[in-house]
Motif scaffolding. Structure first.
Motif, mmCIF file in Angstrom:
data_model
loop_
_atom_site.group_PDB
_atom_site.id
_atom_site.type_symbol
_atom_site.label_atom_id
_atom_site.label_comp_id
_atom_site.label_asym_id
_atom_site.label_seq_id
_atom_site.Cartn_x
_atom_site.Cartn_y
_atom_site.Cartn_z
ATOM 1 N N TYR A 1 -9.942 -76.711 84.798
ATOM 2 C CA TYR A 1 -8.909 -77.743 84.914
ATOM 3 C C TYR A 1 -9.478 -79.068 85.404
ATOM 4 O O TYR A 1 -9.003 -80.143 85.013
ATOM 5 N N PHE B 1 -11.593 -80.278 82.042
ATOM 6 C CA PHE B 1 -10.846 -80.513 80.792
ATOM 7 C C PHE B 1 -9.391 -80.968 81.007
ATOM 8 O O PHE B 1 -8.690 -81.239 80.055
ATOM 9 N N GLY B 2 -8.948 -81.016 82.246
ATOM 10 C CA GLY B 2 -7.536 -81.302 82.531
ATOM 11 C C GLY B 2 -7.161 -82.760 82.283
ATOM 12 O O GLY B 2 -7.941 -83.637 82.159
ATOM 13 N N LEU C 1 -5.881 -80.820 77.688
ATOM 14 C CA LEU C 1 -5.419 -79.513 78.193
ATOM 15 C C LEU C 1 -4.108 -79.703 78.954
ATOM 16 O O LEU C 1 -3.247 -78.821 78.964
ATOM 17 N N LEU C 2 -3.972 -80.867 79.595
ATOM 18 C CA LEU C 2 -2.728 -81.205 80.294
ATOM 19 C C LEU C 2 -2.160 -82.498 79.701
ATOM 20 O O LEU C 2 -2.588 -83.593 80.069
ATOM 21 N N LEU D 1 0.991 -89.666 88.101
ATOM 22 C CA LEU D 1 1.299 -88.297 87.675
ATOM 23 C C LEU D 1 0.188 -87.723 86.803
ATOM 24 O O LEU D 1 -0.194 -86.564 86.947
ATOM 25 N N ALA E 1 -3.396 -80.682 90.588
ATOM 26 C CA ALA E 1 -2.345 -79.690 90.874
ATOM 27 C C ALA E 1 -2.735 -78.317 90.339
ATOM 28 O O ALA E 1 -2.604 -77.297 91.039
ATOM 29 N N PHE E 2 -3.217 -78.276 89.099
ATOM 30 C CA PHE E 2 -3.584 -76.989 88.496
ATOM 31 C C PHE E 2 -4.783 -76.369 89.220
ATOM 32 O O PHE E 2 -4.797 -75.167 89.511
ATOM 33 N N TRP F 1 11.508 -86.249 85.532
ATOM 34 C CA TRP F 1 10.259 -86.728 86.120
ATOM 35 C C TRP F 1 10.288 -88.252 86.101
ATOM 36 O O TRP F 1 10.977 -88.860 85.284
ATOM 37 N N TRP G 1 2.989 -81.890 81.515
ATOM 38 C CA TRP G 1 2.247 -81.006 82.416
ATOM 39 C C TRP G 1 3.046 -80.500 83.617
ATOM 40 O O TRP G 1 2.841 -79.343 84.037
ATOM 41 N N VAL H 1 -3.715 -74.937 92.552
ATOM 42 C CA VAL H 1 -3.042 -73.627 92.476
ATOM 43 C C VAL H 1 -4.086 -72.504 92.493
ATOM 44 O O VAL H 1 -3.947 -71.508 93.228
ATOM 45 N N GLN I 1 3.856 -92.823 86.264
ATOM 46 C CA GLN I 1 3.241 -91.887 85.319
ATOM 47 C C GLN I 1 1.719 -91.898 85.380
ATOM 48 O O GLN I 1 1.083 -90.883 85.115
ATOM 49 N N LEU J 1 3.279 -76.536 84.526
ATOM 50 C CA LEU J 1 2.966 -75.939 85.837
ATOM 51 C C LEU J 1 4.171 -75.172 86.392
ATOM 52 O O LEU J 1 4.054 -73.999 86.766
ATOM 53 N N LEU K 1 -2.638 -86.663 88.775
ATOM 54 C CA LEU K 1 -2.296 -85.538 89.656
ATOM 55 C C LEU K 1 -2.389 -84.194 88.928
ATOM 56 O O LEU K 1 -2.576 -83.155 89.556
ATOM 57 N N GLY K 2 -2.229 -84.200 87.599
ATOM 58 C CA GLY K 2 -2.173 -82.965 86.833
ATOM 59 C C GLY K 2 -3.337 -82.019 87.082
ATOM 60 O O GLY K 2 -3.140 -80.895 87.576
#
Lengths: 512, 74
Positions: free
Chosen positions: B70, B73-74, A227-228, B14, B21-22, B5, A238, B25, B11, A242, B17-18
């Motif tokens: 998120y 499944f993120g 998904l990301l 990162l 982060a989502f 980035w 990603w 939010v 990475q 965002l 973190l995805g």
């Protein structure tokens, strides 16, 4: 691929749907006596109708065809268009932005910008929205024609002509009310049709496990179930999803798009407007699955025919192939009805809103300041017809130039969505944003978006800049330039900004 | 043009973190909706609706579903 021969049952289902749409639209066109009735449905829309209408205004034929193609190419990352790219901004719109439009008593988003900044900003965005909507009409016609060509063997211009005729009849007469209630019907048919494609497709792949196994056996689908995707993904890293989609393109589309805002302004009250947005967000929890799954099903079942996406690969073939191969008699009729629902709802949304913009932001302020309400109603109706025909004509060059319909739609968006959001945000959140700041910031943001989009062609940047980064940097540029120019220019007096800026509430009662 | 980035070791960080982060939010959005003062929200000045007709309740519920999506499944 040869076209299908539809069973009489399928033809009857499709014909019934079309007749029901036209009759419903004609029935609702009674009692349209003023421009407010035509453009804002007389502020009489119930929240559930506006909410369902918001969903199908966004999800049309271009999304069904385009997202299926992009899901085939990129995987479930496409669901982010409806998650972070829709649900988040819709909730922001419901609880933060919508009250300003409501209390300002405006009909269009550029009208708000005109009152907050000046007429130049208003005219610029009105012109851009109309151009964008005309181009969008073109992409809708292209995706519709691609589907009808595969399914029914219709020629490009015949498909365009049918769409213009059906939508033209009830949108011209019934205005926003006819548009919204026919979209409620479209929403039901669209959901049913998309769900049937997914159910039949999953049965053919052997369920979710079979689908996953088929896709993961290919050597180029490593990120299809992310998904990301990772930060170095070529198209959807990603952080860009965002920042670019979640913080710029999504909010700009759901907060600044006239076709969206107009539905909430047509509801009975602020509470109803808020409820319509939340209703839309709730439906959007499920819709991404219905849009993305057909692309994955095509990948699992037909990758031998469709192949690995390359430079000239045509994503518009994916959904028609699934529909043509998997659906039995009766179900095929419903799914073609669903596709028609998407086409018609998108078309009617955009022609109605473009007509509203042209009358409210161009005709009345510049061409005929003393026009009567009846004259504006008449001009609005004529414009609906002219826009439909114009969009149909424009669809041909769009068809020949762009490989993927959805990509074309996103490219149009990135040019001005970032600057629009920057102006709306600063306009609503600070009294210090000045008319000059708004104008210069808007131009700087659009120029940045154009330069970044042309990075590959003009500056030789390999692969170009992902469009989500273009959106993000055009937003940041506009934001910074508005603040800088506003720091050295004169703002409007506080009394003029009452009801337009959140720190300056109206002193009198809100408008009806 | 180099990508805006970081690359290589950063990475891994990162990538993890995805989802956070989502989800963050949507968590912040839910908190903001919950804490929004009523005077800023209800210009119609109606009586407080029961929870099942309360738009704030449903908006927060939608945010919670998104946080879960998120994180899983993120």
């Amino acid at each position: 691929m040869s076209s299908l021969r539809l069973h009489p049952v399928d033809i009857a289902i499709v014909a019934s749907y079309l007749v029901a749409m036209v009759l419903l639209g004609l029935y609702l066109s009674r009692g349209i006596r003023s421009s407010r009735d035509f453009f804002l449905a007389g502020k009489s829309l119930p929240w559930w109708a506006a909410g369902m209408s918001l969903v199908v205004s966004d999800i049309g034929a271009k999304d069904m065809v385009g997202i299926a193609g992009d899901a085939y190419r990129h995987g479930i990352v496409m669901m982010n268009y409806d998650f972070i790219g829709c649900i988040f901004p819709v909730l922001l719109a419901a609880f933060l932005f919508m009250p300003f439009f409501w209390l300002a008593g405006v009909t269009t988003v550029p009208e708000y910008l005109g009152r907050r900044y000046n007429q130049s900003v208003r005219t610029f965005f009105a012109a851009i929205w109309v151009a964008f909507m005309a181009a969008t009409l073109g992409t809708i016609f292209v995706s519709a024609a691609a589907m009808f060509e595969v399914l029914l063997g219709w020629s490009f211009w015949f498909s365009v002509g049918i769409c213009v005729l059906v939508v033209g009849v009830y949108t011209t007469l019934g205005g926003l009310k006819a548009v919204v209630f026919t979209e409620v019907l479209s929403c039901i048919v669209l959901t049913l049709g998309a769900a049937l494609i997914c159910i039949m497709g999953l049965r053919a792949t052997g369920g979710v496990a079979g689908l996953r196994a088929s896709i993961e056996s290919l050597d180029w689908t490593r990120h299809h179930f992310d998904l990301l995707p990772p930060a170095d993904h070529a198209v959807y890293p990603w952080p860009a999803v965002l920042l670019g989609l979640g913080f710029v393109l999504g909010p700009a589309y759901w907060i600044g798009n006239q076709a969206i805002v107009q539905r909430s302004l047509g509801t009975r009250s602020q509470s109803a407007a808020r409820a319509s947005y939340v209703c839309c967000a709730a439906i959007k929890l499920v819709f991404p699955l219905l849009l993305v799954l057909p692309g994955l099903i095509a990948l699992a079942l037909f990758h031998d025919q469709l192949g690995q996406p390359g430079e000239h690969w045509d994503g518009n073939r994916v959904l028609p192939l699934v529909v043509a191969h998997l659906l039995p008699t009766g179900v095929l009729g419903i799914v073609i009805g669903a596709f028609l629902a998407g086409v018609l709802s998108n078309l009617e949304s955009y022609v109605n809103s473009a007509s509203t913009l042209l009358v409210t932001d161009v005709y009345r302020p510049f061409l005929r300041p003393h026009a009567t309400d009846r004259e504006c109603l008449r001009v609005g109706r004529w414009l609906v017809g002219a826009l439909l025909v114009g969009g149909g004509v424009l669809s041909y060059p769009i068809k020949t130039r762009f490989g993927s319909v959805f990509e074309a739609f996103q490219t149009f968006l990135t040019f001005f969505q970032g600057p629009l959001l920057a102006l709306l945000l600063l306009g609503m959140l600070t009294r210090r944003a000045t008319p000059w700041g708004g104008m210069v910031g808007m131009l700087a943001g659009v120029a940045t978006a154009v330069l970044l989009n042309a990075a590959e062609a003009w500056f030789g940047v390999p692969g170009g800049v992902p469009f989500l980064w273009s959106a993000w940097w055009s937003f940041v540029t506009a934001l910074v330039v508005v603040l800088l120019v506003s720091a050295v220019t004169r703002p409007h007096p506080d009394e003029r900004l009452r009801g337009l800026v959140c720190w300056l509430p109206l002193t009198g009662p809100p408008p009806p | 043009m180099s990508p805006p980035w970081p690359t290589l070791p950063a990475q891994g960080l990162l990538a993890s973190l995805g989802p956070a982060a989502f989800a963050g939010v949507f968590l912040l959005t839910a908190l903001a909706i919950l804490l929004l003062p009523r005077r800023l929200l209800d210009h119609d000045r109606g009586a407080t609706p029961p929870w099942w007709r309360n738009v704030r309740f449903w908006a927060v519920a939608i945010c919670v579903v998104q946080v879960l999506v998120y994180l899983v499944f993120g």
